[in-house]
Design an enzyme around this catalytic site. Sequence first.
Site, mmCIF file in Angstrom:
data_model
loop_
_atom_site.group_PDB
_atom_site.id
_atom_site.type_symbol
_atom_site.label_atom_id
_atom_site.label_comp_id
_atom_site.label_asym_id
_atom_site.label_seq_id
_atom_site.Cartn_x
_atom_site.Cartn_y
_atom_site.Cartn_z
ATOM 1 N N LYS A 73 -9.870 -69.115 -32.544
ATOM 2 C CA LYS A 73 -9.327 -68.232 -31.503
ATOM 3 C C LYS A 73 -9.859 -68.563 -30.100
ATOM 4 O O LYS A 73 -9.113 -68.510 -29.132
ATOM 5 C CB LYS A 73 -9.627 -66.769 -31.840
ATOM 6 C CG LYS A 73 -8.863 -66.270 -33.065
ATOM 7 C CD LYS A 73 -9.139 -64.801 -33.319
ATOM 8 C CE LYS A 73 -8.547 -64.347 -34.625
ATOM 9 N NZ LYS A 73 -8.759 -62.927 -34.895
ATOM 10 N N ASP A 109 -5.003 -58.805 -31.305
ATOM 11 C CA ASP A 109 -5.984 -58.091 -32.143
ATOM 12 C C ASP A 109 -6.314 -56.716 -31.557
ATOM 13 O O ASP A 109 -6.417 -55.725 -32.279
ATOM 14 C CB ASP A 109 -7.290 -58.900 -32.262
ATOM 15 C CG ASP A 109 -7.180 -60.010 -33.302
ATOM 16 O OD1 ASP A 109 -6.357 -59.884 -34.232
ATOM 17 O OD2 ASP A 109 -7.926 -60.995 -33.181
ATOM 18 N N GLY A 136 -15.528 -61.849 -31.675
ATOM 19 C CA GLY A 136 -14.138 -61.997 -31.228
ATOM 20 C C GLY A 136 -13.332 -60.719 -31.374
ATOM 21 O O GLY A 136 -12.681 -60.277 -30.412
ATOM 22 N N TYR A 236 -11.017 -55.209 -44.226
ATOM 23 C CA TYR A 236 -10.050 -54.689 -45.200
ATOM 24 C C TYR A 236 -10.307 -55.220 -46.605
ATOM 25 O O TYR A 236 -9.588 -54.880 -47.536
ATOM 26 C CB TYR A 236 -8.605 -54.977 -44.763
ATOM 27 C CG TYR A 236 -8.336 -56.421 -44.405
ATOM 28 C CD1 TYR A 236 -7.985 -57.350 -45.376
ATOM 29 C CD2 TYR A 236 -8.455 -56.848 -43.084
ATOM 30 C CE1 TYR A 236 -7.756 -58.676 -45.033
ATOM 31 C CE2 TYR A 236 -8.233 -58.171 -42.744
ATOM 32 C CZ TYR A 236 -7.883 -59.074 -43.724
ATOM 33 O OH TYR A 236 -7.672 -60.387 -43.384
HETATM 34 P P1 NAP Z 1 -17.286 -62.904 -35.119
HETATM 35 O O1 NAP Z 1 -16.595 -63.365 -33.884
HETATM 36 O O2 NAP Z 1 -18.109 -63.861 -35.897
HETATM 37 O O3 NAP Z 1 -18.189 -61.631 -34.691
HETATM 38 C C1 NAP Z 1 -19.009 -60.952 -35.600
HETATM 39 C C2 NAP Z 1 -19.896 -59.940 -34.887
HETATM 40 O O4 NAP Z 1 -20.720 -59.298 -35.857
HETATM 41 C C3 NAP Z 1 -20.828 -60.561 -33.880
HETATM 42 O O5 NAP Z 1 -21.149 -59.620 -32.890
HETATM 43 C C4 NAP Z 1 -22.066 -60.844 -34.749
HETATM 44 O O6 NAP Z 1 -23.259 -60.945 -34.029
HETATM 45 C C5 NAP Z 1 -22.095 -59.586 -35.586
HETATM 46 N N1 NAP Z 1 -22.838 -59.792 -36.819
HETATM 47 C C6 NAP Z 1 -22.615 -60.743 -37.760
HETATM 48 N N2 NAP Z 1 -23.514 -60.619 -38.767
HETATM 49 C C7 NAP Z 1 -24.341 -59.588 -38.418
HETATM 50 C C8 NAP Z 1 -25.492 -59.006 -39.014
HETATM 51 N N3 NAP Z 1 -25.961 -59.438 -40.187
HETATM 52 N N4 NAP Z 1 -26.093 -57.976 -38.379
HETATM 53 C C9 NAP Z 1 -25.614 -57.525 -37.188
HETATM 54 N N5 NAP Z 1 -24.536 -58.054 -36.559
HETATM 55 C C10 NAP Z 1 -23.908 -59.077 -37.170
HETATM 56 O O7 NAP Z 1 -16.231 -62.315 -36.152
HETATM 57 P P2 NAP Z 1 -14.876 -61.534 -35.830
HETATM 58 O O8 NAP Z 1 -13.733 -62.468 -35.798
HETATM 59 O O9 NAP Z 1 -15.115 -60.644 -34.668
HETATM 60 O O10 NAP Z 1 -14.724 -60.677 -37.196
HETATM 61 C C11 NAP Z 1 -15.597 -59.594 -37.483
HETATM 62 C C12 NAP Z 1 -15.077 -58.864 -38.726
HETATM 63 O O11 NAP Z 1 -13.803 -58.314 -38.436
HETATM 64 C C13 NAP Z 1 -14.869 -59.761 -39.944
HETATM 65 O O12 NAP Z 1 -15.237 -59.020 -41.077
HETATM 66 C C14 NAP Z 1 -13.365 -60.025 -39.940
HETATM 67 O O13 NAP Z 1 -12.849 -60.263 -41.238
HETATM 68 C C15 NAP Z 1 -12.843 -58.714 -39.396
HETATM 69 N N6 NAP Z 1 -11.547 -58.846 -38.693
HETATM 70 C C16 NAP Z 1 -10.520 -58.013 -39.096
HETATM 71 C C17 NAP Z 1 -9.293 -58.102 -38.457
HETATM 72 C C18 NAP Z 1 -8.162 -57.209 -38.904
HETATM 73 O O14 NAP Z 1 -7.002 -57.488 -38.552
HETATM 74 N N7 NAP Z 1 -8.433 -56.148 -39.628
HETATM 75 C C19 NAP Z 1 -9.103 -59.017 -37.393
HETATM 76 C C20 NAP Z 1 -10.182 -59.827 -36.995
HETATM 77 C C21 NAP Z 1 -11.410 -59.727 -37.667
HETATM 78 P P3 NAP Z 1 -23.799 -62.401 -33.551
HETATM 79 O O15 NAP Z 1 -22.866 -62.861 -32.480
HETATM 80 O O16 NAP Z 1 -25.159 -62.104 -33.105
HETATM 81 O O17 NAP Z 1 -23.747 -63.309 -34.756
#
Ligand code: NAP
Length: 288
Positions: A73, A109, A136, A236
Amino acid sequence: MSITISGHTGLLALLGSPVAHSISPLMHNESFRLLELDYVYLCFDVTPEGLKTAVEGLKSIGTAGFNLTMPHKTAMCSLADELTPAARMINAVNTVIHTDGKLIGHNTDGTGYLQSVRAAGHDITGKKMTLLGAGGAATAIFVQAALDGAAEIDIFSRKSPSFLRTEALVETVNRTTSCKARIFELEDKVQLNQSIGESYLLTNATPLGMSPKEDTCPIQDCSVFREDLIVSDIIYNPRETLFLKYAKERGCKTFNGLYMLLYQGAKAFEIWTGKEMPVNIIKEKYFD
Ligand code: NAP
């Protein structure tokens, strides 16, 4: 009507890695079939190293557009010819439309999440939200919630590059919207409890609780879950994370990330085809 592929059929695609598990081909292809639109939507597993070549290839063969999922992305921002203001602010693109020879990058999103809030019967206009995570998806939700009229947003994140990036975005949001945003370290439990105590909506946008790490939860102190707090998780899989389970046990209204997935796809569908996805049918068939 079954799908008939002819020489006129438009190609739409999802680029990511992994992608084979995605529900997006089901919802888009079924919507094309229902509305008798001559498109087909396929998934392609593309590595970060292969993204530029894949995007140039899709552009040169005249594809109608495509979606991006993890890990592409942010990288897509520098490959698009133009970005919408929201995609530029979020620094992530999940939907591209190929029009007049240009690739225009959008981010659906945030709008998808805000639509899922409304579909669950809630309205954040003029209210306070606490958001866990600064990646993201969290960034897209943060920017869209501010643009949609949330009065205050407190973000909690680990001290990492995402924290520093979001700190700069908080300044931009405070300068350019009427929303008052702040960012704190996730470890600051006193501030976390105070922010949640003042909030209408609490949202988990970290992967904590997502399969296969279903036994993790971003909140340790369940006393923050009061009855009039709305609690949402954008995960989800599983449908009910520990975070949602604990909140529900304390009487909170909860919802998961399925409808965010549905509505971000519906918005992309509209961008490509100019038509509304038949969301009620798609919801019943694949999301309920
Ligand atoms: P991402 O860009 O990798 O961001 C993840 C975030 O969570 C970052 O702030 C990260 O912190 C934090 N994090 C990760 N592991 C952690 C931990 N152990 N303790 C505390 N904070 C932690 O991922 P993303 O794309 O935003 O996705 C996040 C979640 O949303 C995923 O589960 C994904 O499947 C879900 N999602 C759902 C949809 C939907 O349509 N429902 C769409 C997009 C994403 P750091 O930066 O410090 O690592």
